[in-house]
Design a protein around this motif. Structure first.
Motif, short mmCIF file in Angstrom:
data_model
loop_
_atom_site.label_atom_id
_atom_site.label_comp_id
_atom_site.label_asym_id
_atom_site.label_seq_id
_atom_site.Cartn_x
_atom_site.Cartn_y
_atom_site.Cartn_z
N VAL A 130 0.83 -1.20 0.00
CA VAL A 130 0.00 0.00 0.00
C VAL A 130 0.87 1.26 0.00
CG1 VAL A 130 -1.60 1.31 1.43
CG2 VAL A 130 -1.99 -1.12 1.06
N ASN A 171 2.14 1.72 -3.59
CA ASN A 171 1.11 2.04 -4.57
C ASN A 171 -0.22 2.24 -3.84
OD1 ASN A 171 -0.43 2.44 -6.82
ND2 ASN A 171 -0.24 0.37 -7.63
N PRO A 172 -0.45 3.45 -3.32
CA PRO A 172 -1.69 3.70 -2.58
C PRO A 172 -2.94 3.61 -3.44
CG PRO A 172 -0.03 5.40 -2.14
CD PRO A 172 0.45 4.60 -3.31
N ARG A 173 -2.80 3.60 -4.73
CA ARG A 173 -3.95 3.53 -5.64
C ARG A 173 -4.27 2.11 -6.07
NH1 ARG A 173 -7.24 7.29 -5.36
NH2 ARG A 173 -7.97 6.76 -7.45
N SER A 174 -3.64 1.14 -5.45
CA SER A 174 -3.87 -0.26 -5.81
C SER A 174 -5.01 -0.82 -4.96
CB SER A 174 -2.59 -1.08 -5.61
OG SER A 174 -2.85 -2.45 -5.82
N TRP A 175 -6.15 -1.06 -5.57
CA TRP A 175 -7.29 -1.56 -4.80
C TRP A 175 -7.06 -2.98 -4.29
CZ3 TRP A 175 -9.58 -6.04 -6.31
CH2 TRP A 175 -9.37 -6.45 -7.64
N TRP A 219 -5.05 -2.91 -1.05
CA TRP A 219 -5.90 -2.59 0.09
C TRP A 219 -6.79 -3.78 0.47
CZ3 TRP A 219 -5.32 1.26 3.35
CH2 TRP A 219 -4.65 2.41 2.95
N VAL A 267 -11.50 1.61 1.59
CA VAL A 267 -10.56 2.30 0.70
C VAL A 267 -10.47 1.58 -0.64
CG1 VAL A 267 -8.16 3.01 0.39
CG2 VAL A 267 -9.24 3.24 2.62
N SER A 268 -10.44 0.26 -0.60
CA SER A 268 -10.39 -0.52 -1.84
C SER A 268 -11.62 -0.24 -2.70
CB SER A 268 -10.30 -2.01 -1.52
OG SER A 268 -10.28 -2.78 -2.70
N HIS A 307 -13.41 2.48 -2.57
CA HIS A 307 -13.34 3.87 -3.02
C HIS A 307 -12.49 3.98 -4.30
CE1 HIS A 307 -13.27 8.24 -2.72
NE2 HIS A 307 -11.95 8.20 -2.90
N ILE A 308 -11.45 3.17 -4.39
CA ILE A 308 -10.61 3.17 -5.59
C ILE A 308 -11.31 2.46 -6.74
CG2 ILE A 308 -8.39 2.42 -6.53
CD1 ILE A 308 -7.27 2.62 -3.67
N PHE A 309 -11.96 1.35 -6.45
CA PHE A 309 -12.62 0.56 -7.49
C PHE A 309 -14.04 0.22 -7.00
CE2 PHE A 309 -12.59 -3.70 -9.96
CZ PHE A 309 -13.37 -3.14 -10.95
#
Length: 261
Positions: free
Chosen positions: A120, A123-127, A130, A152-153, A155-157
């Motif tokens: 995480v 790559n904080p944008r990796s669903w 998370w 959070v996951s 929220h990204i996807f």
């Protein structure tokens, strides 16, 4: 007497054509030096790019080998491959995420959480990173943290049905069960305290029953005190047990007897 004139400068005897030729050759040499420096920088940059490309290629090969080993449940060997790949590409979040999955399969939850956190961070944008972090946190019993990771996951996807229907719903169900169990334990503890308090009776020392018991005990003590026994040993060694009544005569002379209780 000889006269002296001004001395000429050293360069005055050099012809103009020769001077121009020298300056042109010096300029050419400077251009060649600049070209050599530029070529050296380009060559070093190219070597670095080639090295990085080789590292990425080798890391991908190790990653694929580890994935094949993990699919065949050879988890320890897969971890070795991925650790070697991380030496080449330490910023690859996917490697850490895959490590976390395998560590969870080995029931090593603390390392699994650590690997997922590394993924995480990189790559904080990796669903999926998370999602894996949330599953590892569930394995440690950290339900609230796991719910946050799943959120959070999503929220990204947002359109991921697996996280929504399986992971997040299961975590919330566990949270409800945890709260219910905590409430039951608190109620059981309170009930136990009530039972302890009820087990100690609150006596009314002025009640008729207590007064009657106290009177009976007093009568018994009075009867015992009315008849007392003593053991008398004479000087010759004779032992005699005598019951002393309240109205009995005085005891024998102490010069003849030795009293023993």
């Amino acid at each position: 007497m000889a006269s002296f004139g001004w001395k000429r400068k050293i360069g005055e005897k050099v012809s103009k054509a020769t001077s121009q030729q020298f300056e042109a050759e010096a300029a050419d040499d400077e251009d060649l030096g600049d070209d050599d420096d530029a070529n050296w920088v380009l060559a070093a940059k190219r070597r670095k790019e080639i090295l990085l490309e080789d590292c990425v290629r080798k890391s991908k090969e190790l990653k694929d080998e580890g994935a094949n080993l993990a699919e065949n449940m050879r988890y320890r060997e897969a971890l070795v491959k991925w650790d070697e790949a991380l030496q080449l590409t330490p910023e690859d979040a996917t490697l850490y995420e895959m490590k976390s999955q395998v560590l969870m399969s080995l029931h090593e939850m603390f390392p699994a959480v650590h690997a997922a956190e590394m993924a995480v961070q990189r790559n904080p944008r990796s669903w999926d990173a998370w999602q894996t972090l949330g599953r590892a946190q569930l394995g440690l019993g950290e339900i609230a943290l796991a719910i946050r990771s799943f959120q959070v996951s999503l929220h990204i996807f947002p359109m991921n049905p697996e996280v929504w229907k399986e992971d997040l719903s299961w975590a919330r169900k566990l949270q409800v069960q945890q709260k219910a169990a905590k409430t039951e334990s608190v109620q059981a503890l309170a009930k136990g305290e009530e039972l302890v308090q009820e087990s100690i009776p609150d006596y009314d020392f002025e009640s008729d029953e207590i007064v009657a018991v106290c009177a009976a005990i007093a009568e018994k003590e009075k009867a015992l005190s009315a008849a007392k026994t003593m053991v008398i040993v004479s000087a010759s060694g004779t032992v005699e047990t005598v019951t002393k009544q309240d109205n009995c005569p005085a005891t024998p002379d102490e010069t003849l007897f030795i009293r023993a209780r």
